[in-house]
Design a protein around this motif. Sequence first.
Motif, mmCIF file in Angstrom:
data_model
loop_
_atom_site.group_PDB
_atom_site.id
_atom_site.type_symbol
_atom_site.label_atom_id
_atom_site.label_comp_id
_atom_site.label_asym_id
_atom_site.label_seq_id
_atom_site.Cartn_x
_atom_site.Cartn_y
_atom_site.Cartn_z
ATOM 1 N N PHE A 470 0.840 -1.198 0.000
ATOM 2 C CA PHE A 470 0.000 0.000 0.000
ATOM 3 C C PHE A 470 0.878 1.253 0.000
ATOM 4 O O PHE A 470 0.607 2.215 -0.731
ATOM 5 N N MET A 471 1.918 1.265 0.816
ATOM 6 C CA MET A 471 2.809 2.435 0.865
ATOM 7 C C MET A 471 3.521 2.636 -0.466
ATOM 8 O O MET A 471 3.644 3.766 -0.951
ATOM 9 N N LYS A 472 3.968 1.561 -1.063
ATOM 10 C CA LYS A 472 4.717 1.661 -2.321
ATOM 11 C C LYS A 472 3.819 2.047 -3.494
ATOM 12 O O LYS A 472 4.322 2.483 -4.533
ATOM 13 N N SER A 473 2.496 1.889 -3.319
ATOM 14 C CA SER A 473 1.554 2.186 -4.404
ATOM 15 C C SER A 473 0.784 3.485 -4.181
ATOM 16 O O SER A 473 -0.146 3.785 -4.931
ATOM 17 N N SER A 474 1.153 4.247 -3.155
ATOM 18 C CA SER A 474 0.432 5.475 -2.818
ATOM 19 C C SER A 474 1.263 6.714 -3.109
ATOM 20 O O SER A 474 2.491 6.690 -2.969
ATOM 21 N N LYS A 475 0.581 7.794 -3.490
ATOM 22 C CA LYS A 475 1.267 9.065 -3.697
ATOM 23 C C LYS A 475 1.631 9.693 -2.356
ATOM 24 O O LYS A 475 2.747 10.176 -2.175
ATOM 25 N N TYR A 476 0.667 9.679 -1.436
ATOM 26 C CA TYR A 476 0.872 10.296 -0.128
ATOM 27 C C TYR A 476 0.617 9.255 0.968
ATOM 28 O O TYR A 476 -0.340 8.486 0.887
ATOM 29 N N CYS A 498 7.040 7.434 -0.704
ATOM 30 C CA CYS A 498 5.665 7.930 -0.643
ATOM 31 C C CYS A 498 5.698 9.238 0.139
ATOM 32 O O CYS A 498 6.145 9.264 1.290
ATOM 33 N N VAL A 499 5.261 10.324 -0.454
ATOM 34 C CA VAL A 499 5.394 11.638 0.178
ATOM 35 C C VAL A 499 4.682 11.644 1.535
ATOM 36 O O VAL A 499 3.469 11.401 1.607
ATOM 37 N N PRO A 500 5.415 11.902 2.618
ATOM 38 C CA PRO A 500 4.785 11.876 3.944
ATOM 39 C C PRO A 500 3.873 13.080 4.168
ATOM 40 O O PRO A 500 4.230 14.215 3.858
ATOM 41 N N VAL A 501 2.690 12.802 4.722
ATOM 42 C CA VAL A 501 1.754 13.846 5.126
ATOM 43 C C VAL A 501 1.716 13.799 6.649
ATOM 44 O O VAL A 501 1.111 12.904 7.240
ATOM 45 N N ILE A 502 2.387 14.734 7.293
ATOM 46 C CA ILE A 502 2.590 14.697 8.735
ATOM 47 C C ILE A 502 1.458 15.457 9.430
ATOM 48 O O ILE A 502 1.322 16.668 9.275
ATOM 49 N N ILE A 503 0.654 14.699 10.178
ATOM 50 C CA ILE A 503 -0.453 15.288 10.942
ATOM 51 C C ILE A 503 -0.129 15.066 12.410
ATOM 52 O O ILE A 503 -0.526 14.069 13.016
ATOM 53 N N SER A 504 0.605 15.975 12.977
ATOM 54 C CA SER A 504 1.067 15.841 14.359
ATOM 55 C C SER A 504 1.508 17.215 14.846
ATOM 56 O O SER A 504 2.643 17.625 14.640
ATOM 57 N N ASP A 505 0.600 17.921 15.490
ATOM 58 C CA ASP A 505 0.900 19.275 15.947
ATOM 59 C C ASP A 505 2.088 19.265 16.910
ATOM 60 O O ASP A 505 2.199 18.390 17.770
ATOM 61 N N ASN A 506 2.955 20.247 16.760
ATOM 62 C CA ASN A 506 4.106 20.479 17.648
ATOM 63 C C ASN A 506 5.236 19.472 17.464
ATOM 64 O O ASN A 506 6.182 19.452 18.249
ATOM 65 N N TYR A 507 5.158 18.645 16.425
ATOM 66 C CA TYR A 507 6.228 17.678 16.153
ATOM 67 C C TYR A 507 7.364 18.353 15.391
ATOM 68 O O TYR A 507 7.162 18.938 14.332
ATOM 69 N N VAL A 508 8.569 18.248 15.943
ATOM 70 C CA VAL A 508 9.763 18.758 15.273
ATOM 71 C C VAL A 508 10.371 17.601 14.487
ATOM 72 O O VAL A 508 10.807 16.611 15.078
ATOM 73 N N PRO A 509 10.393 17.657 13.151
ATOM 74 C CA PRO A 509 10.861 16.514 12.362
ATOM 75 C C PRO A 509 12.376 16.320 12.463
ATOM 76 O O PRO A 509 13.106 17.237 12.847
ATOM 77 N N GLU A 516 15.282 20.918 4.814
ATOM 78 C CA GLU A 516 14.130 21.743 4.469
ATOM 79 C C GLU A 516 12.950 20.803 4.252
ATOM 80 O O GLU A 516 12.642 20.377 3.136
ATOM 81 N N TRP A 517 12.261 20.452 5.328
ATOM 82 C CA TRP A 517 11.257 19.395 5.289
ATOM 83 C C TRP A 517 10.084 19.715 4.360
ATOM 84 O O TRP A 517 9.499 18.812 3.749
ATOM 85 N N GLU A 518 9.724 20.954 4.254
ATOM 86 C CA GLU A 518 8.570 21.297 3.413
ATOM 87 C C GLU A 518 8.844 21.118 1.921
ATOM 88 O O GLU A 518 7.921 21.187 1.112
ATOM 89 N N SER A 519 10.092 20.829 1.558
ATOM 90 C CA SER A 519 10.408 20.595 0.147
ATOM 91 C C SER A 519 10.092 19.161 -0.281
ATOM 92 O O SER A 519 10.026 18.881 -1.480
ATOM 93 N N PHE A 520 9.904 18.248 0.684
ATOM 94 C CA PHE A 520 9.634 16.855 0.317
ATOM 95 C C PHE A 520 8.529 16.215 1.164
ATOM 96 O O PHE A 520 8.358 14.988 1.139
ATOM 97 N N SER A 521 7.777 17.007 1.902
ATOM 98 C CA SER A 521 6.687 16.462 2.707
ATOM 99 C C SER A 521 5.599 17.516 2.876
ATOM 100 O O SER A 521 5.802 18.697 2.580
ATOM 101 N N VAL A 522 4.450 17.073 3.383
ATOM 102 C CA VAL A 522 3.291 17.949 3.583
ATOM 103 C C VAL A 522 2.968 17.958 5.074
ATOM 104 O O VAL A 522 2.931 16.908 5.717
ATOM 105 N N PHE A 523 2.726 19.137 5.627
ATOM 106 C CA PHE A 523 2.343 19.275 7.032
ATOM 107 C C PHE A 523 0.909 19.778 7.097
ATOM 108 O O PHE A 523 0.568 20.793 6.484
#
Length: 587
Positions: A470-476, A498-509, A516-523
């Motif tokens: 599932f992870m290998k076949s998903s965009k996000y 698979c582009v990570p979509v991070i849903i975790s308030d106050n998490y420091v990656p 530059e995390w916003e260049s390869f992931s979505v918050f």
Amino acid sequence: MTEEAFYEREEEGNNRGYKLSSKDGEDVNAYQEKEEGGHSQFTSEGGLRTDRVTKKTFNQRENLTQEVDLETGSQLSEQVVKLVANASEGITINVDVNSINEKVKLVAGFPSPGPLASDGKSFSEALDDPKVDVEMTMSSVDNGKKGHISQPTNKGNESLQASSFSARVSSRIASKSVPRGTERRPISISEMNALFCQGSQFANAVTPRWSSARDKELENAKLQIENAPVMRNAPRVLASVFRNYSKFIKSYELMENVLKVYIYKEGEKPLFHQAHLRGIYASEGWFMKLMEKNRQFVARDARKAHLFYLPFSSLKLREALHENHFGSQKDLESHLKNYVDIISRKYRFWNRTKGADHFLVACHDWAPRFTRQIMGSCIRALCNSNIARGFKIGKDVSLPVTYIRSGENPTKDVGGNQRYDRSILAFFAGGMHGYLRPILLQHWNNKEPDMKIFGPMPRDVEGKMKYREFMKSSKYCICAKGYEVHTPRVIESIYYECVPVIISDNYVPPFFEILEWESFSVFILEKDVPNLRNILVSIPEEKYTSMQNRLKIVQQYFLWHKSPVKYDLFHMILHSIWYNRVFQVKS
């Protein structure tokens, strides 16, 4: 999780229930007791977790002190406050939270998905807010038949007949790592970037009691990094994943040529010097193993060291508590304090900087809690990197959570389908830990054909293989927090491209000071889960393609190797520790 707590006992026939709260009122939960063979088994409401409880009577009253050992080590503060009830009767509990003008419904002792306050907070977050002083009133509501809720007993064992009771969650002091005035709302990734760029790390610097030649070397390294020549021939896409690629290359080069680390020999196995290499806490074990056998960075003479490693395992400490080697969490903290006392008496280095040039690497959920007092001045590499709970940007290091399934082949199954062969828009599967994941499923389970949002998948070989596919076949890939802010799905997403979509308030990656995390992931903020699909489909295909290309570039920085290679995860963790120390050093 072990807490010294007070409880009130409630009885109905052979059923007993307990409402627990810690001394400072920080954590509240509810449990059911089942007696078998003279032993008591405690199960949290909803049957999600089984706990072992040691009870101590004092003053012959029904208020008892007890230590609760949570099997999963999860944080109680993530649990919605519950009133003890018999779940089989389907009782509904209404909780009227007056101070935030919101009504939260709990069904059969399990929170219904999505109990949100008017400001977008979950109820549990509202309770955990440092400035919120919540008073709750709880009463039963029957569904066509009268439900029964046992009341706390007095010291004469007589049931108190009041139809409701109230509990007060007292206000607490806000963490110093959170900017004043922002305690009531999450810190966004852009605000974290601003904190870092404003030089918040300098506020954490400690002036040493006396000067050292090693400090001079670090000051020289800092000067060279700040004046690093611009690398104009670097590929643009490579440079774009870094805050400053030229500074990173110079810093990494200096680390390789300058850095020396002294590893304390003190401490006995298995709590010290014993690495655990599999599971979701494997990062601390892999680092310990590779650091202790390293020849390039390890100094035999402590006087030549720039950094000092405290080689304990937070996982082994937690297991020791679970196995009753420690009576309570306070005993565990005392053990670490005794360790620090030993090295501070035997060596002069801790006392010179109050531990500021010492570091630890710890991945267990509890690590921030049992190190923040004793080792709070150290550089703490933590998986649980919550800026609202004491994680200090620029001093502490966010440790990647790597779920290692094979100690012999840690890079097994890395890689994913080509971009054009990813038909799934978004994928998530996991246990219903914490308040957020039930909300995610409420909104997106079986709602859209291209949104594969599930609960826990089977943990057999076939189930794990299907999860990876599932992870290998998903965009996000959706990286939704559980009980704490960190999750292994962030690094799994990188492994499977698979582009990570991070849903975790106050998490420091991880490696926040470098990448530059916003260049390869979505918050996405937790409150925006209902709008998840709209956010993802609004991302232009060109931008998605760019993010996935960058994801493939950063993948090398998150891989473990049995024999470390340049720019791999071992070196990147060590580099972030080195980098933060360089920019903290004071004459």
